[in-house]
Design an enzyme around this catalytic site. Structure first.
Site, PDB file in Angstrom:
ATOM      1  N   ASP A  67       0.806  -1.418   0.047  1.00 18.50           N
ATOM      2  CA  ASP A  67      -0.205   0.038  -0.291  1.00 18.50           C
ATOM      3  C   ASP A  67       0.875   1.160  -0.032  1.00 18.50           C
ATOM      4  O   ASP A  67       2.056   1.269   0.568  1.00 18.50           O
ATOM      5  CB  ASP A  67      -0.945   0.085   1.392  1.00 18.50           C
ATOM      6  CG  ASP A  67      -1.864  -1.086   1.476  1.00 18.50           C
ATOM      7  OD1 ASP A  67      -2.180  -1.840   0.659  1.00 18.50           O
ATOM      8  OD2 ASP A  67      -1.929  -1.415   2.657  1.00 18.50           O
TER       9      ASP A  67
HETATM   10  N1  URA Z   1      -1.222  -5.719   4.205  1.00 25.18           N
HETATM   11  C1  URA Z   1      -1.692  -4.616   3.935  1.00 25.18           C
HETATM   12  O1  URA Z   1      -2.698  -4.160   4.715  1.00 25.18           O
HETATM   13  N2  URA Z   1      -1.010  -3.584   3.186  1.00 25.18           N
HETATM   14  C2  URA Z   1       0.330  -4.031   2.654  1.00 25.18           C
HETATM   15  O2  URA Z   1       0.805  -3.043   2.028  1.00 25.18           O
HETATM   16  C3  URA Z   1       0.655  -5.274   2.909  1.00 25.18           C
HETATM   17  C4  URA Z   1      -0.157  -6.170   3.662  1.00 25.18           C
END
Ligand code: URA
Length: 245
Positions: free
Chosen positions: A111
């Site tokens: 993310d």
């Molecule tokens: N889980 C999440 O919530 N975000 C990420 O970037 C990776 C795993």
């Protein structure tokens, strides 16, 4: 067996310019192989991993040939996408690398607000092998939470019955190890959308910082600063597959 391709095509695929532009560079003697200028654009070059040690372009070692694998310490605030608006992870790489063919892509995504270990490669088959559920590669995240842990998180995540909101298939078992009241390490083998954040939402908490520090047996090195990257070789790549979930 190494592949051989025309020098102008090799350079143009590595982002050094259009075919015409790299032909000018070659004819002007700026491309040197094993100590000698190569002035024929159509000379066939064997594309071997040692090429950057043997070839220079304008006195600089040739960029890594195709089959490139990078580890990047992703900062928060950059997006794993070729298309979206705003700062992209690709802007952390040398500008020329963004013009490569085949293109360099992230191996899965983190993310925008997640930091840490991210792999990138121009090898599509390798990329799919790493993200394939069949490979069952464990990914570890360092999680900082808004509220104190309840105490049953490890049990809930390990059960293999946790259902995320809006989904109809439970998550595979995951492990959780608390390190303080509001911090711990979660290890998952899947890669569902916002998975770790949603796992903690499902147990009444909220993730305020998320950092991936391991993919399989490959750990984010302490000396790789946020925003920095480096090319990884066979040995480190093997580690990725050495620690399934
Ligand atoms: N889980 C999440 O919530 N975000 C990420 O970037 C990776 C795993």
């Amino acid at each position: 067996m190494s592949k051989s391709i025309r020098l102008d095509r090799l350079l143009s695929n590595l982002g050094y310019g259009s075919r015409r532009e790299v032909q000018d560079l070659i004819e002007a003697g700026y491309v040197v192989l094993d100590g000698e200028a190569v002035i024929d654009s159509d000379e066939k070059i064997a594309v071997t991993p040692d090429l950057p040690a043997r070839m220079t372009v304008e006195d600089e070692p040739l960029d890594p040939p195709p089959g490139l694998v990078l580890m990047l310490n992703k900062p928060e605030g950059v997006t794993c996408s070729h298309k979206e608006q705003g700062p992209l992870v690709y802007s952390l790489l040398p500008e020329r690398w963004r013009a490569r063919n085949p293109a360099i892509s992230t191996v899965g995504r983190l993310d925008k607000e997640t930091s840490g270990l991210l792999l990138l490669t121009d090898d599509g088959a390798l990329l799919h092998r790493i993200i394939s559920p069949k490979s069952n590669i464990a990914k570890r995240y360092d999680v900082t939470l808004d509220r104190p842990l309840r105490g049953d998180e490890a049990k809930v995540f390990a059960a293999g019955t946790l259902m995320l909101e809006g989904e109809d298939k439970p998550l595979l078992p995951a492990t959780f190890e608390a390190v303080s009241e509001k911090r711990g390490f979660v290890t998952i083998t899947e890669g569902r959308y916002h998975q770790v954040r949603r796992m903690f939402a499902a147990v009444g908490n909220h993730v305020i910082a998320l950092r991936r520090d391991r993919i399989g047996g490959l750990a984010l090195p302490d000396d790789l600063a946020s925003g920095d990257y480096r090319v990884i070789g066979e040995a480190e790549l093997k580690l990725v597959f050495s620690y399934p979930g």
